[in-house]
Design an enzyme around this catalytic site. Sequence first.
Site, mmCIF file in Angstrom:
data_model
loop_
_atom_site.group_PDB
_atom_site.id
_atom_site.type_symbol
_atom_site.label_atom_id
_atom_site.label_comp_id
_atom_site.label_asym_id
_atom_site.label_seq_id
_atom_site.Cartn_x
_atom_site.Cartn_y
_atom_site.Cartn_z
ATOM 1 N N ASN A 7 7.063 60.207 44.348
ATOM 2 C CA ASN A 7 6.839 59.713 45.441
ATOM 3 C C ASN A 7 5.375 59.287 45.827
ATOM 4 O O ASN A 7 4.790 60.419 46.301
ATOM 5 C CB ASN A 7 7.605 60.610 46.524
ATOM 6 N N ARG A 91 10.567 56.790 43.958
ATOM 7 C CA ARG A 91 11.131 56.440 45.290
ATOM 8 C C ARG A 91 10.228 55.099 45.522
ATOM 9 O O ARG A 91 9.002 54.920 45.496
ATOM 10 C CB ARG A 91 10.618 57.451 46.339
ATOM 11 N N HIS A 180 16.207 55.450 54.756
ATOM 12 C CA HIS A 180 16.636 56.745 54.393
ATOM 13 C C HIS A 180 17.960 56.699 53.528
ATOM 14 O O HIS A 180 18.987 57.172 53.533
ATOM 15 C CB HIS A 180 16.908 57.324 55.710
ATOM 16 N N ASN A 211 10.947 63.646 61.261
ATOM 17 C CA ASN A 211 10.109 63.055 62.058
ATOM 18 C C ASN A 211 10.455 61.339 62.138
ATOM 19 O O ASN A 211 10.281 60.724 63.373
ATOM 20 C CB ASN A 211 8.762 62.826 61.502
ATOM 21 N N ARG A 241 7.937 57.387 67.258
ATOM 22 C CA ARG A 241 8.649 55.891 67.570
ATOM 23 C C ARG A 241 9.401 55.804 68.584
ATOM 24 O O ARG A 241 10.302 56.660 68.828
ATOM 25 C CB ARG A 241 9.128 55.350 66.046
ATOM 26 N N GLU A 334 18.974 69.696 59.991
ATOM 27 C CA GLU A 334 19.474 71.060 59.053
ATOM 28 C C GLU A 334 19.135 72.385 60.069
ATOM 29 O O GLU A 334 20.037 73.352 59.640
ATOM 30 C CB GLU A 334 18.628 70.801 57.856
ATOM 31 N N GLU A 385 16.784 63.866 48.360
ATOM 32 C CA GLU A 385 16.747 62.461 47.927
ATOM 33 C C GLU A 385 16.148 62.753 46.437
ATOM 34 O O GLU A 385 16.339 61.844 45.545
ATOM 35 C CB GLU A 385 15.741 61.781 48.802
HETATM 36 P P1 ADP Z 1 10.076 63.951 57.688
HETATM 37 O O1 ADP Z 1 10.966 63.103 58.323
HETATM 38 O O2 ADP Z 1 8.714 63.773 57.698
HETATM 39 O O3 ADP Z 1 10.437 64.594 56.194
HETATM 40 P P2 ADP Z 1 11.272 66.623 58.400
HETATM 41 O O4 ADP Z 1 12.763 66.235 57.887
HETATM 42 O O5 ADP Z 1 10.618 67.490 57.732
HETATM 43 O O6 ADP Z 1 10.385 65.458 58.650
HETATM 44 O O7 ADP Z 1 11.711 67.008 59.967
HETATM 45 C C1 ADP Z 1 10.561 67.312 60.713
HETATM 46 C C2 ADP Z 1 11.356 67.633 62.117
HETATM 47 O O8 ADP Z 1 12.177 68.804 61.840
HETATM 48 C C3 ADP Z 1 10.174 68.153 63.101
HETATM 49 O O9 ADP Z 1 10.456 67.830 64.592
HETATM 50 C C4 ADP Z 1 10.312 69.736 63.265
HETATM 51 O O10 ADP Z 1 10.310 70.315 64.512
HETATM 52 C C5 ADP Z 1 12.024 69.825 62.934
HETATM 53 N N1 ADP Z 1 12.227 71.109 62.283
HETATM 54 C C6 ADP Z 1 11.848 71.622 61.047
HETATM 55 N N2 ADP Z 1 12.304 72.843 60.790
HETATM 56 C C7 ADP Z 1 12.828 73.325 61.834
HETATM 57 C C8 ADP Z 1 13.422 74.616 62.302
HETATM 58 N N3 ADP Z 1 13.611 75.507 61.331
HETATM 59 N N4 ADP Z 1 14.025 74.578 63.648
HETATM 60 C C9 ADP Z 1 13.875 73.160 64.438
HETATM 61 N N5 ADP Z 1 13.340 72.402 64.029
HETATM 62 C C10 ADP Z 1 12.841 72.048 62.846
#
Ligand code: ADP
Length: 399
Positions: A7, A91, A180, A211, A241, A334, A385
């Site tokens: 990626n 990717r 996605h 994010n 965003r 998750e 992914e």
């Molecule tokens: P990206 O889209 O950059 O791959 P992620 O899928 O890692 O991002 O998601 C990031 C988000 O997930 C952040 O807002 C973070 O606060 C939230 N997050 C990650 N771990 C936890 C957790 N254990 N509990 C609650 N929120 C979480």
Amino acid sequence: MRILVINAGSSSLKYQLFDTSGGGEVLAKGLCERIGLDGHIKHSAANREPYESDAPMENHAEAVRAVIGLLTGPETGVIADMGEIGAIGHRVVHGGEYFNASVLVNDEVISAIEECVPLAPLHNPPNLVGIRACAEVMPGVPQAAVFDTAFHQTMPEKAYLYALPYEYYERLKIRRYGFHGTSHLYVARRAAEILGRPAEELKIITCHMGNGSSLAAVDGGVSVDTSMGFTPLEGVLMGTRSGSIDPAIIQYLMTKEDLTVVQVTEILNKKSGALGISGVSSDFRDLLAASVGGNSRARAALEIFAYSVKKTIGAYAAAMSGCDALVFTGGIGENHVVIRGLICEGLSYMGLVLDGKKNKAVQGEEGFISEDGSPNKIMVVPTNEELVIALDTQALVSP
Ligand code: ADP
């Protein structure tokens, strides 16, 4: 077969080496950062000490060479030499209307990815750089491109066409593409497996919340609608965003604040969403902490996010005439118990009844979070992914 999944970003390169013979074991993974600057590399591998070091890498080809060095090195390696890598899977963010599935890379594919550069100017160029770097360092090794947009190419016209003059679709390719896709595909398939029912029979709403966040309506195993659009800016609000807003706000802001269109676009992408509303953070863990501490704008950001996801779930249930399973994935999906709770509040009219205890218990793993007697199911499925990229690549190389 050993498959290297890449990626590539503008100054970064994430990699995972899979052994696909046993279903997809990760042998090693890592990240090259600050390529073209001072360079830094992190690497971990099965039964090896994690490795991390500054490592100047002038370009992506040098980064790929560094990765190969680590994969074959005496202290860090998991393969004897580069020849063990059977194929490389990349990717690629935007495949436009050219690709509805993963493909083996050839000159024609490269040209089509180039044609899609105007649609994803920040992402497709580095993806291409990654492909070219691998071709330079590992000539002759087959490469596959796996697109974020491909899964959504099954959307019907009524879902992808915007109500703009039709010529803009024909001439400028303005339409909903969705993103996605690899994640929505993986979690929808996996949810069907867990439910023990054929995907063809199921109506599934997948919520990828990280994010960036998007939802997809997956009917009979194919995407029929998704919330991100021409770009990843559309849909539910996200970390930074805005998601969907009245487009007239753009001109109003430009006039009132004397901003250029570039500045407004930057505000919509980087300073809006949960960060913009809360003024605290784009990270949903920080927002929860601030909200518990009494910050009302952080609380509002959480509620507005959950509300926009809930409205989209309602829309997709209407679009598909039902929802057998609601699936959460991504960092928030998750793990974030409070957000899942807010989204699922009051969905029992749709046969989706959240179990508060299970919701608390299931974090970062697969599981049901609906009550045992819930007519339809609410599930958590961690996304993967890279595994889809590895398996698609393997299937293309040795069908
Ligand atoms: P990206 O889209 O950059 O791959 P992620 O899928 O890692 O991002 O998601 C990031 C988000 O997930 C952040 O807002 C973070 O606060 C939230 N997050 C990650 N771990 C936890 C957790 N254990 N509990 C609650 N929120 C979480």
